[in-house]
Design a protein around this motif. Structure first.
Motif, PDB file in Angstrom:
ATOM      1  N   LEU A 186       0.828  -1.213   0.000  1.00 38.88           N
ATOM      2  CA  LEU A 186       0.000   0.000   0.000  1.00 38.88           C
ATOM      3  C   LEU A 186       0.859   1.259   0.000  1.00 38.88           C
ATOM      4  O   LEU A 186       1.975   1.267   0.511  1.00 38.88           O
ATOM      5  CB  LEU A 186      -0.915   0.031   1.228  1.00 38.88           C
ATOM      6  N   GLU A 187       0.308   2.334  -0.535  1.00 33.97           N
ATOM      7  CA  GLU A 187       0.897   3.666  -0.417  1.00 33.97           C
ATOM      8  C   GLU A 187       0.492   4.266   0.923  1.00 33.97           C
ATOM      9  O   GLU A 187      -0.538   3.890   1.486  1.00 33.97           O
ATOM     10  CB  GLU A 187       0.336   4.568  -1.523  1.00 33.97           C
ATOM     11  N   GLU A 188       1.246   5.250   1.360  1.00 34.82           N
ATOM     12  CA  GLU A 188       0.961   5.833   2.670  1.00 34.82           C
ATOM     13  C   GLU A 188      -0.463   6.405   2.743  1.00 34.82           C
ATOM     14  O   GLU A 188      -1.130   6.305   3.761  1.00 34.82           O
ATOM     15  CB  GLU A 188       1.986   6.925   2.988  1.00 34.82           C
ATOM     16  N   PRO A 201       6.486  -6.998  15.746  1.00 33.96           N
ATOM     17  CA  PRO A 201       7.589  -7.368  16.652  1.00 33.96           C
ATOM     18  C   PRO A 201       7.150  -8.373  17.722  1.00 33.96           C
ATOM     19  O   PRO A 201       7.967  -9.128  18.214  1.00 33.96           O
ATOM     20  CB  PRO A 201       8.011  -6.056  17.296  1.00 33.96           C
ATOM     21  N   ARG A 245       3.124   1.845  12.074  1.00 31.91           N
ATOM     22  CA  ARG A 245       3.973   1.873  10.864  1.00 31.91           C
ATOM     23  C   ARG A 245       5.259   1.072  11.014  1.00 31.91           C
ATOM     24  O   ARG A 245       5.971   0.858  10.044  1.00 31.91           O
ATOM     25  CB  ARG A 245       4.323   3.327  10.512  1.00 31.91           C
ATOM     26  N   ARG A 246       5.591   0.646  12.243  1.00 27.64           N
ATOM     27  CA  ARG A 246       6.781  -0.195  12.413  1.00 27.64           C
ATOM     28  C   ARG A 246       6.609  -1.556  11.737  1.00 27.64           C
ATOM     29  O   ARG A 246       7.577  -2.227  11.449  1.00 27.64           O
ATOM     30  CB  ARG A 246       7.076  -0.381  13.904  1.00 27.64           C
ATOM     31  N   TRP A 247       5.395  -1.990  11.570  1.00 25.11           N
ATOM     32  CA  TRP A 247       5.187  -3.275  10.857  1.00 25.11           C
ATOM     33  C   TRP A 247       3.970  -3.258   9.944  1.00 25.11           C
ATOM     34  O   TRP A 247       3.769  -4.174   9.165  1.00 25.11           O
ATOM     35  CB  TRP A 247       5.081  -4.444  11.842  1.00 25.11           C
ATOM     36  N   ARG A 248       3.159  -2.216  10.012  1.00 22.91           N
ATOM     37  CA  ARG A 248       1.965  -2.140   9.191  1.00 22.91           C
ATOM     38  C   ARG A 248       2.201  -1.218   8.003  1.00 22.91           C
ATOM     39  O   ARG A 248       3.018  -0.321   8.100  1.00 22.91           O
ATOM     40  CB  ARG A 248       0.759  -1.591   9.999  1.00 22.91           C
ATOM     41  N   PRO A 249       1.426  -1.333   6.932  1.00 23.10           N
ATOM     42  CA  PRO A 249       0.462  -2.383   6.666  1.00 23.10           C
ATOM     43  C   PRO A 249       1.159  -3.741   6.621  1.00 23.10           C
ATOM     44  O   PRO A 249       2.251  -3.856   6.052  1.00 23.10           O
ATOM     45  CB  PRO A 249      -0.085  -2.023   5.272  1.00 23.10           C
ATOM     46  N   GLN A 281       1.624   6.018  14.282  1.00 23.63           N
ATOM     47  CA  GLN A 281       3.085   6.091  14.158  1.00 23.63           C
ATOM     48  C   GLN A 281       3.717   4.744  14.536  1.00 23.63           C
ATOM     49  O   GLN A 281       4.600   4.240  13.843  1.00 23.63           O
ATOM     50  CB  GLN A 281       3.587   7.205  15.092  1.00 23.63           C
ATOM     51  N   TYR A 297      -3.113   3.885   3.942  1.00 19.98           N
ATOM     52  CA  TYR A 297      -3.127   3.293   5.284  1.00 19.98           C
ATOM     53  C   TYR A 297      -4.456   3.667   5.944  1.00 19.98           C
ATOM     54  O   TYR A 297      -4.864   4.832   5.879  1.00 19.98           O
ATOM     55  CB  TYR A 297      -1.998   3.860   6.154  1.00 19.98           C
ATOM     56  N   ALA A 350       6.384  -0.710  26.998  1.00 17.30           N
ATOM     57  CA  ALA A 350       7.733  -0.156  26.846  1.00 17.30           C
ATOM     58  C   ALA A 350       7.704   1.069  25.925  1.00 17.30           C
ATOM     59  O   ALA A 350       8.371   2.069  26.188  1.00 17.30           O
ATOM     60  CB  ALA A 350       8.697  -1.213  26.306  1.00 17.30           C
ATOM     61  N   PHE A 351       6.921   1.005  24.855  1.00 20.75           N
ATOM     62  CA  PHE A 351       6.831   2.143  23.929  1.00 20.75           C
ATOM     63  C   PHE A 351       6.276   3.393  24.620  1.00 20.75           C
ATOM     64  O   PHE A 351       6.612   4.506  24.245  1.00 20.75           O
ATOM     65  CB  PHE A 351       5.912   1.800  22.736  1.00 20.75           C
ATOM     66  N   ILE A 405       5.714  -5.160  25.104  1.00 19.02           N
ATOM     67  CA  ILE A 405       6.305  -4.272  24.094  1.00 19.02           C
ATOM     68  C   ILE A 405       5.564  -2.931  24.091  1.00 19.02           C
ATOM     69  O   ILE A 405       6.173  -1.862  24.081  1.00 19.02           O
ATOM     70  CB  ILE A 405       6.234  -4.922  22.698  1.00 19.02           C
TER      71      ILE A 405
END
Lengths: 456, 456
Positions: free
Chosen positions: A11-13, A110, A78-82, A75, A16, A152-153, A149
């Protein structure tokens, strides 16, 4: 614009998802409100606010169709999505089927599963409400990992009551949570009244998800800056998971596809609701004829063999009473490897949709699902979690049916997580130590006789 | 066009690399040819062709700059590639550094590490040459896992000689290979002459990577339809890994960045060469001033404390003799947790570049790298493999240096894999059982006296 590179849809941003989808806006019959375990009357918001932040309670009850995803959550997504949507061409070829099999893969998170989608959201809203610590239960460990996780974020601490049998059999899951900073206790503990009550009856108790929930809720009730977080079942949890189905819909649209069948494994219902609800919306509002199937283990067949009734979410009886398919809150399922599907109840939203025949359900034995898992690994390169393998087996059956009927169809399923922490289960399977116990209604005779009496 | 969504850089399909980069085209001094272990004279292609397909031998020797990636390989790469390039903003914030830290993450591959990039390529070329079975060695298990997956994709079988100490300590790694269909043996075995020779001297031998290589090469030499596959060191292996650096270069360019420093952990050199060579190209051809750093464990400090000399690739002396930095082919490194970096030698290409001062090297102790690993996990949400954590520690040091000097700089490192199968190592670290043994030159006095005599 989204594109298909021959293997996955990217996908493009600007594609999302920006909102979660709330199926309560479109359901013809809504589940009745949860009842207070103390009074048996509808639970008051003040009661629930002792363990949940107001923002999540609002999400639990609202009928608004689209809930905006706050930017700090987007935000981190976006570390693993989409997450990728794959076409399982090698599996199709092996099955020699005219069907197309597409799968969404949540194991890229993660945490290794879909659970992180709601863990991030829950941690965010709790942090916004000034909460410093989240407490929860975990069975196989996927939810506890996700919450460790997520906290922690957001600079919070995390306390996890882990079912004793898993704590002892899955030390690596515990270590993973600890590596992320989580504190993990083997439940039942002597740290809570609920735990001590269980231990007094049975000092050798191996624990259960229901007991661990009782302990975690008790801890949350007793501390001002500590809240409770649940990894499935509740409306707001399923809401957060709809990001999966929303992405999948856009991804399939990019290749001009719409599924004829949508399938996912179903324990508490968050994985299933996550991929299915955006398609159930079309069934409910446009009369789409999509077949939507929840897949469960025959050892814990909540939808296929449970009763549609009011019941507690936990064993001891501390949580609100909800109307759902249940095997009885003190039902103890056989010790199958798909630990994440060993829950006596099911999400009230999923239960209502099943009761109203909007969705289907089916159950598989564990030798079948391991056979499907190994076949899938060798075709597609991904070793699935045993929970996720339930959906694989269902997709294989659909594809074979399509071959026999000579019809093309588009099958979509959710691969909810990888099996990196389930290798002892694969060991048992590869060495012939996995056995099936066909369901018998005798299993639930006693537990179903313990359902709470509800007078409204 | 590529875009940065605030967390990761995503490429368009027309930006996926179509060729690998061959650094032999640009090096001022090339490593001398490998020598035959039998004659001590340059190895003849016919000799090597007994265990490698001709296509890979051509890649080993060619000076052509760009090697086209065949479409079947690109098709499989798309299952996880392009791998994400992340900006480590939370780590930057915690370090309060003006530096930007970017990392490429190879743990998204189904094998969990960068190793699959070359495993897929090697399986493809061997299948094209009519080979039915690949045999290899594995230490920690990452390479054996990658080759088991790759051979499954190409319908071949896979035989893995796994260093005995790992076979016994890491049963889950073995099970992962078996789940993908690999056959795994605990090396030394009594299945080979090399294994029996070792066992005759020491029936309790715990094995080593060098011994396992000897066994695997012997098996490949003896069978027509079986070839040998090596996971690092050789030129063609590093060639395949350059896909990492090529993607990273395009991804950084999409955000108008070029790295001031490029870092990666270095055992046999394929992870390091993979990310670094496309940037070394600029150093060699355009005079770019990028600092390129190979990071190794102090327990096996091949570049920082080894000798630049001809040596065998294995323990018994069956492989060609190569000029490289080495600690001696019978050097046995201390049993550190970063098993993938416990190799006595280093890639001849990397060795030559280090000898010519084109690249730098540094070594860390393992308590440091676990501290970095846990810090990274809690900031970035990803639990790294201990091998990969060497690069994290190096990046942290660079970022702190930038803070102290008050200079902005762009740091790029490769996170070569996740730590899902290293939790017993994290257990040791979190519970204070990880110890350091500072390097002493006494360790290598004997092994360096055993280097083969070479007269050219």
């Amino acid at each position: 614009m989204a594109y298909f590179d021959g293997v996955k849809v990217v996908l493009e941003e600007n594609e999302y998802p920006t909102h979660w989808y709330n199926i309560q806006a479109d359901m013809k019959t809504l589940p009745p409100p949860p009842l207070s375990p103390a009074s048996g009357q509808p639970a008051q918001p003040e009661e629930l606010a002792r363990i949940f932040p107001v923002a999540l309670l609002q999400q639990e009850m609202t009928h608004e169709r689209w809930i905006e995803i706050p930017e700090p959550i987007r935000q981190i997504y976006r570390r693993w999505r989409p997450s990728p949507l794959f076409r399982a061409r090698r599996l199709e070829q092996e099955l020699n089927t005219p069907a197309e099999i597409w799968y969404k893969y949540e194991g890229v998170s993660p945490a290794g599963s879909h659970k992180l989608n709601t863990a991030i959201a829950q941690a965010y809203y709790n942090q916004q409400a000034g909460i410093k610590n989240l407490v929860t239960e975990t069975g196989a460990g996927q939810w506890g990992t996700a919450l460790s996780i997520a906290t922690a974020f957001f600079g919070m601490t995390c306390t996890v009551y882990m079912v004793k049998v898993s704590y002892e059999q899955k030390p690596y899951r515990r270590l993973l949570m600890e590596s992320y900073g989580g504190s993990v206790y083997s439940s039942p503990t002597d740290r809570t009244k609920a735990g001590r009550q269980i231990l007094a009856k049975d000092p050798n108790s191996l624990g259960s998800l229901g007991i661990a929930i009782s302990e975690a809720v008790e801890v949350a009730l007793e501390s001002q800056d500590t809240n409770y977080a649940l990894g499935s079942v509740l409306n707001h949890v399923l809401l957060h998971q709809t990001i999966i189905g929303l992405e999948a819909k856009t991804q399939l649209a990019a290749v001009d596809r719409y599924p004829d069948v949508v399938m996912a494994s179903c324990g508490g219902g968050s994985n299933f609701g996550g991929i299915a609800f955006p398609f159930v919306q079309d069934v409910l509002t446009t009369g789409a004829h999509t077949k939507i199937v929840a897949v469960e283990p025959e050892a814990c067949p909540t939808l296929t063999h449970g009763q549609f009734a009011y019941d507690f979410g936990d064993t001891v009886g501390m949580t609100p009473i909800m109307q759902m398919y249940t095997l009885g809150h003190d039902f103890v399922p056989a010790s199958i490897h798909a630990g994440g599907l060993r829950y006596h109840g099911d999400s009230p939203l999923v239960s209502q949709l099943y009761h109203d025949k909007v969705i289907d359900a089916r159950a598989y034995r564990q030798t079948q699902i391991f056979e499907a898992a190994v076949r899938f690994a060798r075709c597609e390169g991904i070793l699935p979690a045993p929970e996720s393998a339930h959906a694989i087996q269902a997709a294989i059956d659909e594809a074979i049916e399509a071959r026999e009927a000579g019809t093309r169809k588009v099958i979509l399923f959710n691969l909810s997580g990888h099996g990196h922490f389930d290798l002892s289960a694969y060991d048992d399977y590869l060495n012939g130590r996995v056995v099936d116990v066909p369901f018998s209604s005798e299993w639930t005779e006693e537990s179903l006789s313990h359902l709470p009496k509800v007078e409204l």
